[in-house]
Enzyme design. Structure first.
Site, short mmCIF file in Angstrom:
data_model
loop_
_atom_site.label_atom_id
_atom_site.label_comp_id
_atom_site.label_asym_id
_atom_site.label_seq_id
_atom_site.Cartn_x
_atom_site.Cartn_y
_atom_site.Cartn_z
NE ARG A 1 -37.45 71.45 14.05
CZ ARG A 1 -37.71 71.36 15.34
NH1 ARG A 1 -38.86 70.91 15.75
NH2 ARG A 1 -36.79 71.69 16.22
NE ARG B 1 -42.20 65.39 15.21
CZ ARG B 1 -42.21 65.80 16.47
NH1 ARG B 1 -42.25 64.91 17.43
NH2 ARG B 1 -42.21 67.07 16.77
NE ARG C 1 -38.07 60.04 14.84
CZ ARG C 1 -38.09 59.22 15.88
NH1 ARG C 1 -38.01 57.91 15.70
NH2 ARG C 1 -38.15 59.70 17.11
CE1 TYR D 1 -33.72 72.18 24.22
CE2 TYR D 1 -32.67 73.83 22.84
CZ TYR D 1 -33.80 73.16 23.25
OH TYR D 1 -35.02 73.47 22.72
O1 CP3 Z 1 -36.07 72.64 9.65
C1 CP3 Z 1 -35.82 71.50 9.17
O2 CP3 Z 1 -36.62 70.84 8.50
C2 CP3 Z 1 -34.42 70.96 9.35
C3 CP3 Z 1 -34.19 70.15 10.47
C4 CP3 Z 1 -34.19 70.73 11.86
C5 CP3 Z 1 -34.56 69.93 12.99
N1 CP3 Z 1 -34.31 70.64 14.12
C6 CP3 Z 1 -35.07 68.57 12.90
C7 CP3 Z 1 -35.80 67.99 14.04
C8 CP3 Z 1 -33.79 71.96 12.36
C9 CP3 Z 1 -33.35 73.19 11.60
C10 CP3 Z 1 -33.86 71.89 13.78
C11 CP3 Z 1 -33.44 72.98 14.66
C12 CP3 Z 1 -33.73 72.89 16.10
N2 CP3 Z 1 -33.67 71.80 16.91
C13 CP3 Z 1 -34.02 74.01 16.90
C14 CP3 Z 1 -34.08 75.43 16.41
C15 CP3 Z 1 -35.37 75.72 15.75
C16 CP3 Z 1 -36.53 75.83 16.69
O3 CP3 Z 1 -37.43 74.99 16.58
O4 CP3 Z 1 -36.56 76.78 17.49
C17 CP3 Z 1 -34.20 73.57 18.20
C18 CP3 Z 1 -34.57 74.41 19.41
C19 CP3 Z 1 -33.98 72.16 18.21
C20 CP3 Z 1 -34.01 71.24 19.37
C21 CP3 Z 1 -35.06 70.21 19.16
N3 CP3 Z 1 -34.89 69.09 18.35
C22 CP3 Z 1 -36.35 70.15 19.73
C23 CP3 Z 1 -36.93 71.16 20.69
C24 CP3 Z 1 -36.95 68.98 19.24
C25 CP3 Z 1 -38.32 68.45 19.56
C26 CP3 Z 1 -39.22 69.24 18.69
C27 CP3 Z 1 -40.53 68.60 18.40
O5 CP3 Z 1 -41.08 69.05 17.38
O6 CP3 Z 1 -41.00 67.73 19.13
C28 CP3 Z 1 -36.05 68.35 18.35
C29 CP3 Z 1 -36.26 67.12 17.57
C30 CP3 Z 1 -36.34 67.31 16.10
N4 CP3 Z 1 -35.48 68.09 15.38
C31 CP3 Z 1 -37.26 66.68 15.21
C32 CP3 Z 1 -36.90 67.08 13.92
C33 CP3 Z 1 -37.52 66.62 12.61
C34 CP3 Z 1 -38.34 65.66 15.61
C35 CP3 Z 1 -37.64 64.36 15.72
C36 CP3 Z 1 -38.51 63.15 15.63
O7 CP3 Z 1 -38.76 62.67 14.52
O8 CP3 Z 1 -38.89 62.64 16.69
#
Ligand code: CP3
Length: 350
Positions: A29, A33, A42, A153
């Site tokens: 990540r 954010r 964003r 999911y």
């Molecule tokens: O790592 C990185 O910087 C690359 C981008 C990336 C994102 N999601 C961007 C993202 C990667 C590699 C992921 C993978 C992802 N997404 C996973 C596997 C990794 C993990 O965390 O276990 C999973 C389970 C998801 C599903 C997902 N997408 C969730 C649970 C969420 C909410 C998470 C939160 O922090 O609230 C997202 C949204 C998401 N994916 C965001 C980002 C930057 C936040 C989006 C926003 O700006 O609102």
């Protein structure tokens, strides 16, 4: 010491368990954010818009690389991205939500995925845009969700602590569940291969919910699909990374996979992970993301402990044990990257 032509970038060297100039570091990540420049973009676009627009997705991928001397970039996308075109009504709030989750054998049969080049050409365009901007020293990591985690999911329809609906489906309809995992494996082989063909130099499979399964169910449902993907990706030559989150009790099975690197969450010391995985696999991890909230001296000590646990053998990619929290001070990450590099700097034999 300046890099020589034959020397692999530190990240790729570590993936191949070869010595490098320093222990490479990137964080899950890292594009997200906690960065004010991410929040600024964003504020003007939805998350889906940002992922679907190559110029924006490329910009977000590069934001952490401009700010910190990280050893790898990771594509800005989501594990749900390749499912965007399946007609399930995908949205983010902020985690994935589906209007029409998969709940029956008929739902599974109705799922028709198209090749990534047709369904998500924007992702491949993002990869091409990013690699054009990245120095050779900083490889781009492509990624996908592992089938079991995508299944969670797809069936639950939203995030959950326990994914009761998804786990129930596994047990109530094991044949339909196996069929769904199989379809997700096929889709992922195509999607991940397309990223490597577009220029990603490593590929990571996120199995964020692996730890919801006991070893028997993991072996029966999750592992075969992961194995099939890793086997298919082997021919591409890009290092494969598999992250079974909360997977301490699953590592004996993970050790049987054809994979170069295993990501370890913070719950298991890397020395123990290495003993279980054996000398043929590199490890990635595993500082608790919460340690980034400690004062500098305590943070440095926690980083040093991870490096010591990884041991002197090559094959450690420094990372957090899960994604960086959105409330983290970016200066703490700057300190982390600098500290890992300084602490592990070494001469590489010519
Ligand atoms: O790592 C990185 O910087 C690359 C981008 C990336 C994102 N999601 C961007 C993202 C990667 C590699 C992921 C993978 C992802 N997404 C996973 C596997 C990794 C993990 O965390 O276990 C999973 C389970 C998801 C599903 C997902 N997408 C969730 C649970 C969420 C909410 C998470 C939160 O922090 O609230 C997202 C949204 C998401 N994916 C965001 C980002 C930057 C936040 C989006 C926003 O700006 O609102």
């Amino acid at each position: 010491m300046s890099p020589t032509a034959h020397e692999l970038p530190p990240f790729l060297a570590a993936c191949r368990r070869q010595p490098g100039r320093h222990t490479p570091v990137w964080v899950m990540r890292q594009a997200g954010r906690y960065l004010p420049e991410y929040r600024a973009l964003r504020a003007e676009h939805t998350f889906l818009e940002m992922m679907r627009t190559p110029a924006l997705a490329a910009e977000v991928t590069l934001q952490p690389i401009r700010r910190f001397p990280l050893d790898a970039a990771i594509l800005f996308a989501d594990i749900m991205t390749p499912l965007d075109g399946l007609g399930l009504g995908l949205d983010f709030a902020p985690g994935p939500v589906l209007e029409r989750p998969v709940r029956s054998a008929a739902d599974v049969e109705a799922l028709a995925w198209r090749p990534a080049v047709e369904a998500v050409p924007h992702v491949l365009e993002t990869v091409r845009t990013v690699i054009h901007e990245l120095p050779d020293e900083v490889p781009l990591i492509g990624f996908a969700g592992a089938p079991w985690t995508l299944f969670c999911y797809l069936v639950e329809g939203k995030g959950s602590k326990s994914f009761v609906t998804a786990k129930s489906f596994l047990h109530a309809q094991p044949e339909a569940a196996a069929r769904l995992l199989d379809k997700l494996a096929d889709l992922t082989i195509d999607y991940a291969s397309a990223q490597v063909e577009a220029g990603a130099r490593a590929i990571m499979l996120f199995d964020s919910w692996a730890g919801l399964l006991g070893p028997d169910d993991y072996r029966r449902f999750a592992l075969p699909a992961v194995r099939r993907i890793l086997e298919a990706l082997g021919a591409l030559g890009a290092p494969r990374i598999y992250f079974p989150n909360q997977g301490a009790t699953l590592l004996e099975d993970v050790a049987t996979l054809p994979v170069e690197v295993v990501g370890i969450d913070w719950r298991l010391p890397l020395s123990r992970a290495r003993r279980i995985l054996g000398p043929g696999m590199a490890v990635q991890g595993n500082l608790d993301p919460a340690a980034l909230f400690a004062p500098r001296a305590a943070l440095a000590a926690a980083i040093d402990r991870v490096i010591e646990e990884a041991g002197p053998a090559p094959g450690h990619v420094f990372n957090l044990g899960h994604g960086i929290e959105s409330t983290t001070d970016p200066d703490q990450l700057a300190f982390l990257v600098e500290h890992v590099h300084a602490r592990t700097a070494r001469e590489v034999p010519a």
